[in-house]
Scaffold this motif. Sequence first.
Motif, PDB file in Angstrom:
ATOM      1  N   ARG A  15      -7.116 -36.530 -11.096  1.00  0.00           N
ATOM      2  CA  ARG A  15      -6.199 -37.361 -10.099  1.00  0.00           C
ATOM      3  C   ARG A  15      -6.705 -38.330  -9.048  1.00  0.00           C
ATOM      4  NH1 ARG A  15      -5.651 -31.785  -6.632  1.00  0.00           N
ATOM      5  NH2 ARG A  15      -6.476 -30.335  -8.749  1.00  0.00           N
ATOM      6  N   GLY A  16      -6.420 -39.484  -9.033  1.00  0.00           N
ATOM      7  CA  GLY A  16      -6.947 -40.115  -7.994  1.00  0.00           C
ATOM      8  C   GLY A  16      -7.739 -41.857  -9.246  1.00  0.00           C
ATOM      9  N   GLU A  75       1.583 -35.118 -16.326  1.00  0.00           N
ATOM     10  CA  GLU A  75       1.552 -34.578 -14.956  1.00  0.00           C
ATOM     11  C   GLU A  75       1.047 -33.700 -15.198  1.00  0.00           C
ATOM     12  OE1 GLU A  75       5.925 -33.648 -15.908  1.00  0.00           O
ATOM     13  OE2 GLU A  75       4.680 -35.429 -16.416  1.00  0.00           O
ATOM     14  N   GLY A 116      -4.296 -32.918 -16.211  1.00  0.00           N
ATOM     15  CA  GLY A 116      -5.266 -32.650 -15.229  1.00  0.00           C
ATOM     16  C   GLY A 116      -5.905 -30.895 -15.913  1.00  0.00           C
ATOM     17  N   GLU A 136     -11.040 -28.247 -12.869  1.00  0.00           N
ATOM     18  CA  GLU A 136     -10.174 -30.021 -13.235  1.00  0.00           C
ATOM     19  C   GLU A 136     -11.609 -29.915 -12.821  1.00  0.00           C
ATOM     20  OE1 GLU A 136      -6.831 -32.550 -12.209  1.00  0.00           O
ATOM     21  OE2 GLU A 136      -6.869 -30.544 -11.626  1.00  0.00           O
ATOM     22  N   LEU A 179     -12.487 -33.072 -10.835  1.00  0.00           N
ATOM     23  CA  LEU A 179     -12.202 -34.488  -9.758  1.00  0.00           C
ATOM     24  C   LEU A 179     -13.275 -35.460  -9.516  1.00  0.00           C
ATOM     25  CD1 LEU A 179     -11.112 -31.629  -7.729  1.00  0.00           C
ATOM     26  CD2 LEU A 179      -9.597 -33.060  -8.962  1.00  0.00           C
TER      27      LEU A 179
END
Length: 685
Positions: free
Chosen positions: A610-611, A632, A635, A647, A649
Amino acid sequence: MTTHRTTNARETIDALLRRSHELGDDPRNTNYAGGNTSAKGTDTDPVTGEETELLWVKGSGGDLGTLQEKGLAVLRLDRVRALQDVYPGVDREDEMVAAFDYCLHGKGGAAPSIDTAMHALVDAAHVDHLHPDAGIALATAADGERLTTECFGDAVVWVPWRRPGFQLGLDIAAIKAEHPAAIGCILGGHGITAWGETSQEAQENSLRIIAEATEFLERTGSAEPFGAHDAAREALPEAERHAKASALFPVIRGLASTDAPMIGHWTDTEIVHEFLASEKLAPLAELGTSCPDHFLRTKVKPLVLDLPADASVEDSVARLTELHEAYREDYSAYYERHAEPDSPALRGADPAIVLVPGVGMFSFGADKQTARVAGEFYVNAIHVMRGAESISTYAPIEESEKFRIEYWALEEAKLQRKPAPKPLATRVALVTGGGSGIGKATAARLVADGACVVIADLNLENAQAVAEELGGPDKAVALRADVSDEAAVVEAVAEAVLAFGGLDLIVNNAGLSLSKPLLETTAKDWDLQHDVMARGSFLVSRETARVMIDQAMGGDIIYISSKNSVFAGPNNIAYSATKADQAHQVRLLAAELGSHQIRVNGINPDGVVRGSGIFAGGWGASRAKVYGVQEEDLGKFYAQRTLLGHEVLPENVANAVFALTSGDLSHTTGLHVPVDAGVAAAFLR
């Protein structure tokens, strides 16, 4: 005393705030956080139901230009005026500040400032106390009283120097009563005070005093108030000036941080260079500043490098080191000359202002805003000296009076009320790849914990957006950096140094990845990844280590490596090999830089989807194909294969950066911290 009635307290407060903002927004009127404004009126006492006379006045601290209602102290006028009956005299006037607490209306709003008596005791509905350069120029002229009369006639009255406090309030109140036609006064060595029966009248009178003082200086002042120009000390050409400033700044910051670490600000303006190249630089600098707001932030005088503009960096460093030692001895002697048994302890003997001919002014403070404002205040002081010298002789208040204010018990109490510094306060960080993903999250965490951050990214727009989001130039600045380009890294580090004075915390985060099996991996693929991550980390570490060694303040270098540096996964030869290179750089640099108190540690994340700029750039699709999952769901796939089932981050990696650099692990270097939610195959052996 006149009773100042109003039918609407809300209107009174709103008018006071408008006036404050309009006066405070123009630096010609007052310096940042300088001066105060007030209004008198009536409001209903909720206990008795009767109308009660009140004073709304800017409280201790804060800035007129941004003043809010919560920044006003609210006091009952009858009780403040009654303090005159118990006033024990000038030798004990400090006791009156505590007495203001017994005059508050309700919760009272902000803490009353030392200038509260001036506003309460002067018989006018609205009072302004400001620090305009033009007014202070008259206030610090050797014959300021005569010049005040020459400039204003009977409209403005001279008040001899007196330290701010209850007695000064009594003095101004008496002068106002003795001169009913006067609109204000010049406070010797200090600033101006004006008044009016309406908010508009007070503001107009303040602006009139400033405008007439400015016009008087321009009309009657000499053309060369600083004396002859010295060509040997004039500003260097821009490129040369910037290069020398970036070379000297870390050294100067290190010297200015001998007693406590500081953030720096560089001022490179025409008025500064005019002063630095003037005949009167040395004697005027030695006299120091006069207005209390000035020297409380700039110290009583600056350190001045007494070399020509074209002196080499090496010669400048050697001389600055000598001058710094002499400055500390001189400041300590100043403290010893004036300290009383009950004086606060010496707060540090390092300069807050360092003047380098040809290069500019370096100012220092506990954060960027304080450092910047200290520089702004010394520019104010230069304007004051220029104005005073143009019409007379600059004559600031006596050294003993400066000490009485700098080491005032009330000033010490104000300092003690400040909140404790955050764990990364005074640290300057450089985060590469800071425009997205792990870099962005790391920059946000560092700023939240008090650091100033330089966000470097190949995508300047992304870096600028992050810097703006984190609070702008007093908190974070953005620059474009291609870490694979040696010249670009050298330039970026120099630019970073000029932003905050040096560097303390480096996060090598810039990266990319191409996921291919061995037989499909080209030499170009290999070179690109090694150039950005292995070569890029090496170049950034080398150039920033130079800065940290020059500062002599220690520091941290963090490598954002990967679990792939120790884990052998499929179809990933170039990325994993370059991450292993980075991981070993951590060990090598930890061994080499430890003697400079520079700690080097690494972080091994895994599966930060993510990100992530890397995953968004095609890496995610490639890895998803390798593992046979939808992109998608990547993660979730990474999470389910971990021991903890979580997950990872970007914020988790940022937390590890903070843990390694915030002080609790001060004796740790050469460590790799896994942030992968538990991948047994990547356990370090």
